[in-house]
Design an enzyme around this catalytic site. Structure first.
Site, PDB file in Angstrom:
ATOM      1  CB  ALA B  21      -0.888  -0.011   1.233  1.00 39.92           C
ATOM      2  CB  CYS B  22       0.054   4.818  -0.220  1.00 45.34           C
ATOM      3  SG  CYS B  22       0.778   6.427   0.127  1.00 45.34           S
ATOM      4  N   PRO B  23       3.073   4.157   1.170  1.00 47.67           N
ATOM      5  CG  PRO B  23       4.965   5.126   2.122  1.00 47.67           C
ATOM      6  CD  PRO B  23       3.780   4.275   2.452  1.00 47.67           C
TER       7      PRO B  23
END
Lengths: 140, 83, 182
Positions: B21-23
């Site tokens: 997932a982000c980042p």
């Protein structure tokens, strides 16, 4: 010249530390120079024993949802908060400064009392100067 | 660039960041772009919707060329040319 | 003589370019992290106030704040069980968010709400509506959406609503004159 970020990390709560970690890695992806000033509650989170054990930290909001929060992070493959800081340090120029007074309040006075990611123990004036000179300044 | 042209590209490097997932995807892209030379093309696979806006913005700031995005089922491919 | 002038112009152009690259826009960028009513109110008052001062405003909603942007009337279509549970435990929209301190099992909250009404202070709903009309940009952190088990189809209708990640936030923050984390 690389852009500079100054982050005042006042909070020592696990949800805010996670958010700070995400912002930090974003800055790392952008090759920014980052100075983190670890203030009051944050200094406790960086104390060696506390940094090693995420369960010793509280949530800033929704304390009743701590377990769900941690489970959800794990499910999404999101790093524990300290790993964000470690990874950012590997990728870009990140310095972690702990406020000396804050450390003392939590009984941590020397470098060896803190997690190895901490670079030095400083006074408050360094933070003010850094904040004045930076491109992005956040108080978390 | 049209979708057909993008699909036809043979990237010099493919980065699969679908498990993160982000980042995560952004960091994977940053690390990988250091491993190719100027003018080469990188393809980033991601399933994180936010990345679709993030990586083009980051690339533009770093002066890399954002070539386009191709949707697949459940993920997408972002094409970049290193500056 | 002419050559010198030309060189000077080139030098000046280079300097202007340099300055433009570092110059800040008249822009406010704010991370809205908190899901507590008083902090959300403060955030939205600053945001709408800044647009009144002709600033561009970009809000980046993460973590608990996203709950306030859920539409009470909308139902998310399909969710996994864990997401469903986490989502169900979080507030659903502006009328559902609580105070940070002095909530006192809701007594503090209803006192604040009635005081706000009496003093004609805009509610969170009004502020969001105004912000939308004034062109305040709202970006929602995609990772937090996944983390909290929320889905896009349960979010409010807002004119300038986008989904993004931290890269977008930082790009905006770097060029902003003011940066806040609430």
């Amino acid at each position: 010249m690389p852009k500079r970020m100054t982050m005042a990390l006042f909070s020592g709560s696990i949800d805010k530390l996670t958010a700070a970690g995400v912002v930090l890695t974003g800055a790392a992806a952008d090759d920014m120079d980052v100075d983190i000033y670890v203030l009051l509650q944050g200094a406790r989170a960086f104390r060696k024993d506390v940094a090693a054990d995420a369960t010793k930290l509280e949530m800033a909001e929704n304390p009743q949802l701590k377990q769900e929060f941690l489970d959800s992070l794990k499910k999404l493959n999101v790093n524990p908060w300290l790993e964000f800081f470690r990874e950012a340090k590997e990728l870009t120029n990140v310095k972690i400064h702990v406020c000396g007074l804050a450390g003392k309040i939590w009984g941590a006075e020397k470098m060896e009392d803190f997690n190895e990611l901490v670079d030095d123990i400083v006074g408050i004036s360094e933070y003010i100067t850094a904040a004045q000179e930076s491109d992005v300044h956040l108080f978390i | 660039m049209s979708q057909e042209e993008l699909v036809a590209i043979q990237a010099d490097k493919v980065v699969d960041a679908r498990g993160t997932a982000c980042p995560g995807p952004l960091l994977a892209a940053k690390k990988a772009i250091a491993e190719i030379t100027s003018g080469q093309v990188m393809e980033v696979l991601s399933a994180d919707e936010g990345t679709k806006k993030d990586i083009p913005k980051w690339a533009t700031k770093k002066n890399h060329e954002y070539m386009g995005t191709v949707e697949e089922s459940g993920f997408f491919k972002i094409y970049l040319r290193k500056a | 003589m002419e050559l010198v002038a030309e060189e000077k112009i080139l030098e000046l152009e280079r300097r202007i370019k340099q300055l433009e690259a570092t110059k800040k826009k008249d822009q406010l960028s704010m991370v809205v992290f908190s899901g507590e009513l008083d902090k959300l109110l403060a955030a939205m008052i600053i945001a709408t106030g800044a647009t009144a001062m002709d600033m561009e405003v970009k809000l980046f909603f993460t973590f608990w704040a996203i709950s306030a942007l859920r539409d009470k009337e909308k139902r998310a279509k399909k969710k996994e069980l864990t997401s469903k549970m986490f989502g169900a435990m979080l507030p659903k929209g502006t009328s559902d968010v609580k105070l940070s301190k002095m909530n006192m099992a809701g007594a503090g909250l209803s006192m604040l709400k009635s005081l706000m009404k009496k003093k004609n202070v805009a509610s969170l709903d009004d502020l969001l509506k105004t912000a939308g009309e004034l062109g305040v940009e709202i970006n929602i952190c995609e990772m937090s959406m996944d983390l909290m088990g929320l889905s896009k189809d349960e979010m409010i209708d807002y004119p300038d609503l986008n989904y993004c990640g931290v890269g977008t936030y930082l790009a905006d923050a770097e060029e902003s004159a003011i940066q806040l984390f609430i």
